[in-house]
Write a protein that holds these residues in place. Sequence first.
Motif, mmCIF file in Angstrom:
data_model
loop_
_atom_site.group_PDB
_atom_site.id
_atom_site.type_symbol
_atom_site.label_atom_id
_atom_site.label_comp_id
_atom_site.label_asym_id
_atom_site.label_seq_id
_atom_site.Cartn_x
_atom_site.Cartn_y
_atom_site.Cartn_z
ATOM 1 N N VAL A 113 1.071 -0.966 -0.225
ATOM 2 C CA VAL A 113 -0.307 -0.038 -0.128
ATOM 3 C C VAL A 113 1.447 1.645 0.142
ATOM 4 N N GLU A 114 2.240 1.442 0.464
ATOM 5 C CA GLU A 114 2.267 2.687 0.833
ATOM 6 C C GLU A 114 3.580 2.863 0.068
ATOM 7 N N THR A 115 3.757 1.827 -0.708
ATOM 8 C CA THR A 115 4.462 1.825 -2.133
ATOM 9 C C THR A 115 3.390 2.545 -3.291
ATOM 10 N N LEU A 116 2.688 2.134 -3.219
ATOM 11 C CA LEU A 116 1.211 2.341 -4.167
ATOM 12 C C LEU A 116 0.540 3.951 -4.079
ATOM 13 N N ALA A 117 0.480 4.267 -2.782
ATOM 14 C CA ALA A 117 0.327 5.871 -2.333
ATOM 15 C C ALA A 117 0.926 6.594 -3.075
ATOM 16 N N ARG A 118 2.383 6.168 -2.930
ATOM 17 C CA ARG A 118 3.813 7.343 -3.830
ATOM 18 C C ARG A 118 4.091 7.178 -5.061
ATOM 19 N N LEU A 119 3.410 6.172 -5.444
ATOM 20 C CA LEU A 119 2.839 5.599 -7.028
ATOM 21 C C LEU A 119 2.371 7.536 -7.843
ATOM 22 N N ALA A 120 1.066 6.465 -6.763
ATOM 23 C CA ALA A 120 -0.594 7.192 -7.078
ATOM 24 C C ALA A 120 -0.406 8.932 -6.946
ATOM 25 N N ILE A 121 -0.215 9.244 -5.852
ATOM 26 C CA ILE A 121 -0.935 10.242 -5.355
ATOM 27 C C ILE A 121 0.256 11.791 -5.437
ATOM 28 N N PRO A 122 1.624 11.903 -5.488
ATOM 29 C CA PRO A 122 2.397 13.043 -5.462
ATOM 30 C C PRO A 122 1.887 13.179 -6.414
ATOM 31 N N PRO A 123 2.407 12.568 -7.913
ATOM 32 C CA PRO A 123 2.204 12.994 -9.794
ATOM 33 C C PRO A 123 0.636 13.681 -9.264
ATOM 34 N N ALA A 124 -0.758 13.159 -9.173
ATOM 35 C CA ALA A 124 -1.719 13.683 -9.119
ATOM 36 C C ALA A 124 -1.443 15.314 -8.422
ATOM 37 N N VAL A 125 -1.406 15.465 -6.874
ATOM 38 C CA VAL A 125 -1.204 16.606 -6.604
ATOM 39 C C VAL A 125 -0.652 17.453 -7.372
ATOM 40 N N ALA A 126 0.806 17.276 -7.636
ATOM 41 C CA ALA A 126 1.248 18.268 -8.623
ATOM 42 C C ALA A 126 1.051 18.822 -9.863
ATOM 43 N N GLY A 127 0.301 17.347 -10.833
ATOM 44 C CA GLY A 127 0.053 18.044 -11.293
ATOM 45 C C GLY A 127 -1.691 19.595 -11.428
ATOM 46 N N LEU A 128 -1.959 18.836 -9.932
ATOM 47 C CA LEU A 128 -3.685 19.726 -10.228
ATOM 48 C C LEU A 128 -2.392 21.234 -9.189
ATOM 49 N N ARG A 129 -1.559 20.672 -8.913
ATOM 50 C CA ARG A 129 -0.772 21.892 -8.523
ATOM 51 C C ARG A 129 -0.574 23.315 -9.612
ATOM 52 N N ALA A 130 0.284 22.613 -10.687
ATOM 53 C CA ALA A 130 0.259 22.997 -11.963
ATOM 54 C C ALA A 130 -1.066 23.218 -12.657
ATOM 55 N N ARG A 131 -2.138 23.185 -12.241
ATOM 56 C CA ARG A 131 -3.204 24.154 -13.028
ATOM 57 C C ARG A 131 -3.364 25.384 -12.088
ATOM 58 N N GLY A 132 -2.897 25.048 -10.971
ATOM 59 C CA GLY A 132 -3.183 26.474 -9.910
ATOM 60 C C GLY A 132 -4.306 25.990 -8.867
ATOM 61 N N ALA A 133 -4.932 24.712 -8.840
ATOM 62 C CA ALA A 133 -5.615 23.884 -7.908
ATOM 63 C C ALA A 133 -5.146 25.108 -6.269
ATOM 64 N N THR A 134 -5.539 25.373 -5.236
ATOM 65 C CA THR A 134 -5.032 25.560 -3.777
ATOM 66 C C THR A 134 -5.937 25.332 -3.035
#
Length: 236
Positions: free
Chosen positions: A62-83
């Motif tokens: 689980v912890e490996t899967l979390a690192r694979l899935a969540i940080p890129p998704a968060v980075a993508g939303l930050r790049a779109r300007g999500a606060t």
Amino acid sequence: MRLRTIPTVPVREPRPTDPAAGVVLLHGLARTRLSMRPLVGPLGRAGFQVVNPGYPSRRHPVETLARLAIPPAVAGLRARGATTIHFVTHSMGGILLRAWLAAEPLPELGRVVMLAPPNRGSEVVDWLGRFRWFQRLFGPAAGELSTATHSLPCRLGPADFPLGILIGDRGAHWPLARCFTGANDGKVAVARARLEGMADFRVVDCGHAFIMRDRRVQELVVRFLRAGEFGADDGL
């Protein structure tokens, strides 16, 4: 001739959504990002920016899967300007999020809706997890989802974020029905979906696998992300 007056039905206007709010969707075990697509449209029409990542749910803990899935998704939303960044998870996706937040606090974290989460494990894993075929088919993450007190879901702490939980009660059929003694959605017991610190909890007439396809569930998800509660059961 006397004319009968027909009462008008008020139109429910959509409530505005913060244009800088994003939503990360996290699918469950042995599923793909396609399983969460039914939520993309309703969330998009409600004004949210949506990211729907996939991850190899049967290959890693689980912890490996979390690192694979969540940080890129968060980075993508930050790049779109999500606060503000919300999450909607299904099944094991909720455990990924809990594990990740325990290690990586998210300053932009908004609200979370978990669909059918095994927050205190699943009796199905208790019963089938001892078989080699189950271990090979579902991978190491599945074995972490038992109801034992030392299992990962039971070791993770209470929710310290606004959390709404939706769980179905269309129970398991034979032979999985023998795993449960109370209400369940076919994979997770209703009582085991609960999590200390949650803000709202609702049982819906759904099964585990396709809860995200239910229109009432989709409306409740949008309600919670907007207001932090599921609201009254007003004929949904």
